[in-house]
Design a protein around this motif. Structure first.
Motif, PDB file in Angstrom:
ATOM      1  N   TYR A 208       0.866  -1.169   0.000  1.00 36.90           N
ATOM      2  CA  TYR A 208       0.000   0.000   0.000  1.00 36.90           C
ATOM      3  C   TYR A 208       0.906   1.223   0.000  1.00 36.90           C
ATOM      4  CZ  TYR A 208      -3.887  -3.065   1.321  1.00 36.90           C
ATOM      5  OH  TYR A 208      -4.841  -4.064   1.342  1.00 36.90           O
ATOM      6  N   ILE A 209       0.694   2.125  -0.949  1.00 37.18           N
ATOM      7  CA  ILE A 209       1.564   3.299  -1.067  1.00 37.18           C
ATOM      8  C   ILE A 209       0.720   4.571  -1.167  1.00 37.18           C
ATOM      9  CG2 ILE A 209       3.555   2.110  -2.050  1.00 37.18           C
ATOM     10  CD1 ILE A 209       2.601   2.872  -4.820  1.00 37.18           C
ATOM     11  N   ARG A 210       1.343   5.679  -0.808  1.00 35.68           N
ATOM     12  CA  ARG A 210       0.638   6.962  -0.785  1.00 35.68           C
ATOM     13  C   ARG A 210       1.603   8.049  -1.252  1.00 35.68           C
ATOM     14  NH1 ARG A 210      -1.358   7.550   4.814  1.00 35.68           N
ATOM     15  NH2 ARG A 210      -3.041   6.209   4.091  1.00 35.68           N
ATOM     16  N   ASP A 211       1.072   9.041  -1.976  1.00 39.88           N
ATOM     17  CA  ASP A 211       1.954  10.124  -2.454  1.00 39.88           C
ATOM     18  C   ASP A 211       1.536  11.499  -1.964  1.00 39.88           C
ATOM     19  OD1 ASP A 211      -0.293  10.682  -3.929  1.00 39.88           O
ATOM     20  OD2 ASP A 211       0.658  10.491  -5.899  1.00 39.88           O
ATOM     21  N   SER A 212       0.496  11.580  -1.138  1.00 39.72           N
ATOM     22  CA  SER A 212       0.069  12.891  -0.649  1.00 39.72           C
ATOM     23  C   SER A 212      -0.716  12.750   0.641  1.00 39.72           C
ATOM     24  CB  SER A 212      -0.791  13.610  -1.705  1.00 39.72           C
ATOM     25  OG  SER A 212      -1.984  12.888  -1.933  1.00 39.72           O
ATOM     26  N   ALA A 213      -0.874  13.865   1.324  1.00 39.41           N
ATOM     27  CA  ALA A 213      -1.671  13.921   2.548  1.00 39.41           C
ATOM     28  C   ALA A 213      -2.360  15.267   2.604  1.00 39.41           C
ATOM     29  CB  ALA A 213      -0.786  13.730   3.777  1.00 39.41           C
ATOM     30  N   THR A 214      -3.578  15.287   3.135  1.00 37.13           N
ATOM     31  CA  THR A 214      -4.327  16.537   3.248  1.00 37.13           C
ATOM     32  C   THR A 214      -4.829  16.730   4.681  1.00 37.13           C
ATOM     33  OG1 THR A 214      -6.399  15.460   2.596  1.00 37.13           O
ATOM     34  CG2 THR A 214      -5.105  16.490   0.843  1.00 37.13           C
ATOM     35  N   GLY A 215      -5.116  17.966   5.029  1.00 35.81           N
ATOM     36  CA  GLY A 215      -5.651  18.271   6.350  1.00 35.81           C
ATOM     37  C   GLY A 215      -5.888  19.762   6.477  1.00 35.81           C
ATOM     38  N   ILE A 216      -6.154  20.208   7.699  1.00 36.40           N
ATOM     39  CA  ILE A 216      -6.343  21.636   7.934  1.00 36.40           C
ATOM     40  C   ILE A 216      -5.400  22.103   9.043  1.00 36.40           C
ATOM     41  CG2 ILE A 216      -8.749  21.593   7.200  1.00 36.40           C
ATOM     42  CD1 ILE A 216      -9.467  21.963  10.209  1.00 36.40           C
ATOM     43  N   GLY A 217      -5.138  23.381   9.050  1.00 40.11           N
ATOM     44  CA  GLY A 217      -4.276  23.963  10.075  1.00 40.11           C
ATOM     45  C   GLY A 217      -4.510  25.462  10.139  1.00 40.11           C
ATOM     46  N   THR A 218      -3.630  26.145  10.860  1.00 36.00           N
ATOM     47  CA  THR A 218      -3.787  27.584  11.081  1.00 36.00           C
ATOM     48  C   THR A 218      -2.478  28.306  10.772  1.00 36.00           C
ATOM     49  OG1 THR A 218      -5.420  27.167  12.819  1.00 36.00           O
ATOM     50  CG2 THR A 218      -4.415  29.345  12.776  1.00 36.00           C
ATOM     51  N   ILE A 219      -2.588  29.437  10.078  1.00 34.18           N
ATOM     52  CA  ILE A 219      -1.425  30.266   9.770  1.00 34.18           C
ATOM     53  C   ILE A 219      -0.931  30.942  11.056  1.00 34.18           C
ATOM     54  CG2 ILE A 219      -0.601  32.312   8.535  1.00 34.18           C
ATOM     55  CD1 ILE A 219      -1.026  30.035   6.665  1.00 34.18           C
ATOM     56  N   SER A 220       0.382  30.900  11.280  1.00 27.56           N
ATOM     57  CA  SER A 220       0.968  31.519  12.479  1.00 27.56           C
ATOM     58  C   SER A 220       1.446  32.943  12.211  1.00 27.56           C
ATOM     59  CB  SER A 220       2.141  30.679  12.990  1.00 27.56           C
ATOM     60  OG  SER A 220       1.754  29.352  13.247  1.00 27.56           O
ATOM     61  N   PHE A 221       2.134  33.143  11.085  1.00 28.08           N
ATOM     62  CA  PHE A 221       2.668  34.478  10.792  1.00 28.08           C
ATOM     63  C   PHE A 221       2.918  34.617   9.302  1.00 28.08           C
ATOM     64  CE2 PHE A 221       6.476  31.904  11.199  1.00 28.08           C
ATOM     65  CZ  PHE A 221       7.235  32.313  10.115  1.00 28.08           C
ATOM     66  N   TYR A 222       2.998  35.863   8.861  1.00 27.82           N
ATOM     67  CA  TYR A 222       3.383  36.198   7.489  1.00 27.82           C
ATOM     68  C   TYR A 222       4.383  37.332   7.557  1.00 27.82           C
ATOM     69  CZ  TYR A 222       3.155  38.196   2.796  1.00 27.82           C
ATOM     70  OH  TYR A 222       3.482  38.702   1.553  1.00 27.82           O
ATOM     71  N   ASP A 223       5.497  37.174   6.836  1.00 27.41           N
ATOM     72  CA  ASP A 223       6.560  38.172   6.809  1.00 27.41           C
ATOM     73  C   ASP A 223       6.477  38.953   5.503  1.00 27.41           C
ATOM     74  OD1 ASP A 223       8.925  39.574   7.458  1.00 27.41           O
ATOM     75  OD2 ASP A 223      10.089  38.183   6.235  1.00 27.41           O
ATOM     76  N   GLU A 224       6.095  40.221   5.596  1.00 28.29           N
ATOM     77  CA  GLU A 224       5.925  41.038   4.391  1.00 28.29           C
ATOM     78  C   GLU A 224       7.224  41.228   3.632  1.00 28.29           C
ATOM     79  OE1 GLU A 224       2.643  44.328   4.873  1.00 28.29           O
ATOM     80  OE2 GLU A 224       3.796  44.224   6.744  1.00 28.29           O
TER      81      GLU A 224
END
Length: 425
Positions: A208-224
């Motif tokens: 059994y093999i897999r090439d991707s994974a999905t999920g949800i999360g939250t952004i912590s920071f963005y550097d302009e």
């Protein structure tokens, strides 16, 4: 003089010495307690320093800092030495680093995440029935769960679709497949013989093999300045092997929180969110590390009403006491919720569990029961500084969990807040 008299004299002398030395011993204890290094930012408020009393003076060796009234005032970026003196005799030296100011935009947005693995990941074995035999060619080839298949017969494997034609060709020609694997930090080579599954009329390798994974999360920071972002605050692992995913690339898209499954003692809760990987890509994923996922972000994801950029707080600046987090519990609206920092460890080297936080906001407790899956990465803000991000919940107490200090997430993103200071030194 009798032995009893000698003993009394000795005790008297000892007590006199202790009396005379006590102030000195107290001074030594206070001197030793002064840290050897201090770090501050150029625009920071004055930093308090230990006061040893009126007998001591504190001076600086250059104009980068000014020492006055038990405080140091950051002046210019660079390295300085703070010297404590008594009777003009140096008793303690402290290295002080003044860093150039660094501001980032705190996140809180919910995102859909898709990672593509480096090669294809082996997540299990299965048996193939053929003329009375039941075998798993992959298991017989000593391919382990958690191995990453990098190449087959010299062909690089990037996705599941790359495997099928190689297996079919080798099976029809009665040939073995040369397989190159990554097992942890080790490269392993083996031979794999496809077997015909007569019932399904195709050649298979029993993996059994897999090439991707999905999920949800939250952004912590963005550097302009750089366009870089950080999210999640922890590594993404495969759901079957529980091992960190080594990624080739990935992307993030906008997501909408539709409902919350509340957390209870022993059972972590979870955000339910709606997103589609066919939606517009709003960010790349180039790194999956113990400190989160990182890449470049389209600021469009932040929305029009995102937080303004704010200074970061280093680990030694984090205090026990009130703070707040930014996260989404409904739709796409980023909201502020109260928390308390129960403990924080000043860290000189990167570590994932730097803080313990507790949710104190009654509305969030009513809605989620505390920290839930999908909340990882929610920025932690204290004293108008971004100090960290939520990482893990305590399973036996969903109101509490760990946080990671923001300086380590910035470092993982390739944003070196110490760079200018290092060049100056």
């Amino acid at each position: 003089m009798t032995s009893k008299s000698k003993l009394k004299v000795s005790i008297g002398i000892l007590l006199l010495l202790l009396f005379l030395l006590f102030p000195f011993l107290t001074d030594m204890k206070n001197i030793i307690s002064i840290p050897n290094e201090m770090i501050t930012f150029q625009s920071d408020e004055p930093m308090s320093i230990p006061n040893l009393g009126s007998d001591y003076t504190v001076t600086s060796d250059n104009n980068n800092i000014v020492a006055e009234d038990s405080k140091i005032y950051p002046n210019e970026v660079g390295e300085s030495t703070l010297v404590y003196k008594k009777a003009n005799f140096p008793v303690k030296k402290v290295n002080v680093s003044v860093l150039s100011d660094k501001k980032v935009i705190p996140g809180g947005q919910s995102v859909g995440v898709q990672l593509h693995t480096l090669g294809v990941l082996v997540v299990g074995h299965h048996l193939i029935h053929n003329e009375g035999d039941t075998i798993s060619p992959g298991e017989e080839a000593n391919i382990h769960v958690g191995d990453v298949i990098l190449e087959m017969d010299g062909n690089k494997i990037k996705q599941l679709e790359d495997v099928k034609p190689i297996v079919k060709k080798a099976g029809e020609n009665k040939e073995n497949i040369s397989v190159k694997l990554k097992r942890g930090k080790e490269i392993v080579n083996t031979k794999l013989e496809p077997t015909l599954n007569k019932k399904e009329n195709n050649y298979q390798i029993g993996l059994y093999i897999r090439d991707s994974a999905t999920g949800i999360g939250t952004i912590s920071f963005y550097d302009e300045d750089s366009g870089k972002y950080g999210a999640l605050g922890h590594v993404i692992s495969d759901s079957d092997t529980k091992k960190p995913l080594e990624i080739h690339n990935g992307k993030i898209v906008r997501s909408t929180v539709t409902s919350i499954e509340k957390g209870n003692q022993g059972i972590p809760g979870e955000k339910q969110a709606k997103f589609s990987m066919k939606d517009k890509q709003l960010g790349s994923i180039t790194k999956n590390s113990p400190f989160g996922i990182f890449g470049k972000l389209n600021p469009e994801l932040l929305g029009e009403n995102h937080q303004k950029s704010m200074p970061i707080g280093l680990s030694h600046e984090v205090e026990k006491g009130p703070a707040h987090i930014l996260t989404v519990v409904e739709g796409e609206k980023v909201e502020k919720f109260d928390v308390e920092i129960i403990n924080s460890i000043p860290q000189k080297t990167p570590a994932t569990k730097g803080m313990v936080i507790k949710i104190t906001d009654e509305r969030l407790l009513e809605k989620t029961g505390g920290i839930v899956q999908g909340m990882s990465g929610s920025p932690i803000i204290q004293n108008d500084k971004l100090v960290g991000a939520v990482t893990h919940v305590f399973v036996n107490d969903p109101t509490s969990g760990y946080g990671v200090h923001i300086e380590w997430m910035l470092d993982e993103a390739g944003i070196n807040i110490y760079n200018q200071e290092k060049e100056a030194s």
